[in-house]
Motif scaffolding. Sequence first.
Motif, short mmCIF file in Angstrom:
data_model
loop_
_atom_site.label_atom_id
_atom_site.label_comp_id
_atom_site.label_asym_id
_atom_site.label_seq_id
_atom_site.Cartn_x
_atom_site.Cartn_y
_atom_site.Cartn_z
N THR A 165 2.37 -6.00 9.65
CA THR A 165 3.16 -5.86 10.88
C THR A 165 4.38 -6.77 10.88
O THR A 165 5.15 -6.76 11.84
N SER A 166 4.57 -7.54 9.83
CA SER A 166 5.73 -8.44 9.74
C SER A 166 7.01 -7.63 9.51
O SER A 166 7.06 -6.78 8.62
N ALA A 167 8.03 -7.92 10.31
CA ALA A 167 9.30 -7.20 10.19
C ALA A 167 9.99 -7.54 8.87
O ALA A 167 9.95 -8.69 8.42
N PHE A 168 10.58 -6.55 8.25
CA PHE A 168 11.39 -6.67 7.04
C PHE A 168 10.60 -7.19 5.83
O PHE A 168 11.18 -7.73 4.89
N ALA A 169 9.28 -7.03 5.88
CA ALA A 169 8.48 -7.33 4.69
C ALA A 169 8.81 -6.30 3.61
O ALA A 169 9.23 -5.18 3.90
N GLN A 170 8.63 -6.68 2.36
CA GLN A 170 8.96 -5.76 1.28
C GLN A 170 8.03 -4.56 1.27
O GLN A 170 6.86 -4.65 1.66
N GLY A 171 8.54 -3.43 0.85
CA GLY A 171 7.72 -2.24 0.74
C GLY A 171 6.86 -2.29 -0.52
O GLY A 171 7.23 -2.94 -1.51
#
Length: 266
Positions: A165-171
């Motif tokens: 749910t962390s924003a802008f975490a790597q895909g």
Amino acid sequence: MAKKNIFTDAFGTPYFLKRLIIFILGIVSYRRFNGFNKLKITGTEHLVDLPDSNVLFVSNHQTYFADVAAMYHAFCSVNNGYLNTIKNPIYLLNPKIDFYYVAAEETMNKGILPKIFKIAGAVTVKRTWRAEGKNVNRMVDMSEVDNIMKALDNGWVATFPQGTTSAFAQGRRGTAKLVKNQRPIVIPIKINGFRRAFDKKGLRVKVTGVKPTMEFKPPLDIDYDKENAHEILHKIMTAIEQTEDFNLLHNYDEELKAKKSEPKDS
């Protein structure tokens, strides 16, 4: 691959049980999206002519359960001819039952409510990089990949390529590899405001008066023969607006650092 029949879904879950669970959870969660907070849905016109199977929804992730619950509302509404609205909950009487979502196994095994959510359509996987709050490094369980492919063969599937749910975490490359191999229609979903409206689990209303948004974008144009997994992943992450280009706070921090490093006028 296993197939659904008139009584059960692809994993043997009775349809009458799924209908009952979706209806009850839909009624319970309805005021969270059209009462305490007003969910704004756009782009569901892109869902109207989709096939019944091999459709993959890729989305950013802000809570454990509210994101998926909102998707159920949107899909059930579209299934009954309502576009970009969930104002008429009568759609819960005729739900979209061949919809599955990929979820972390450890999340779905904690407590009674997650287990009920699991019956509604969860395809559980073990995270290969993190477990029980610790970093791990383990191999992908191919039986879990087979289950996702089984779900795609029999319906629509939603997945969260960041796995957090962390924003802008790597895909995670696993999503792109699945797309490359299975060649589904890929529909990006961009959500916003869920983190502010709900707690991390998405079960408790944290703030009222918020207007969360859920935007369904057009299917991605993917050349399955020429594009590699890295290129597909980048296309997915851009579509759900989770690359650093969309991180305004990151850009602000970088600009601030650049200004501080500039030589001062003498």
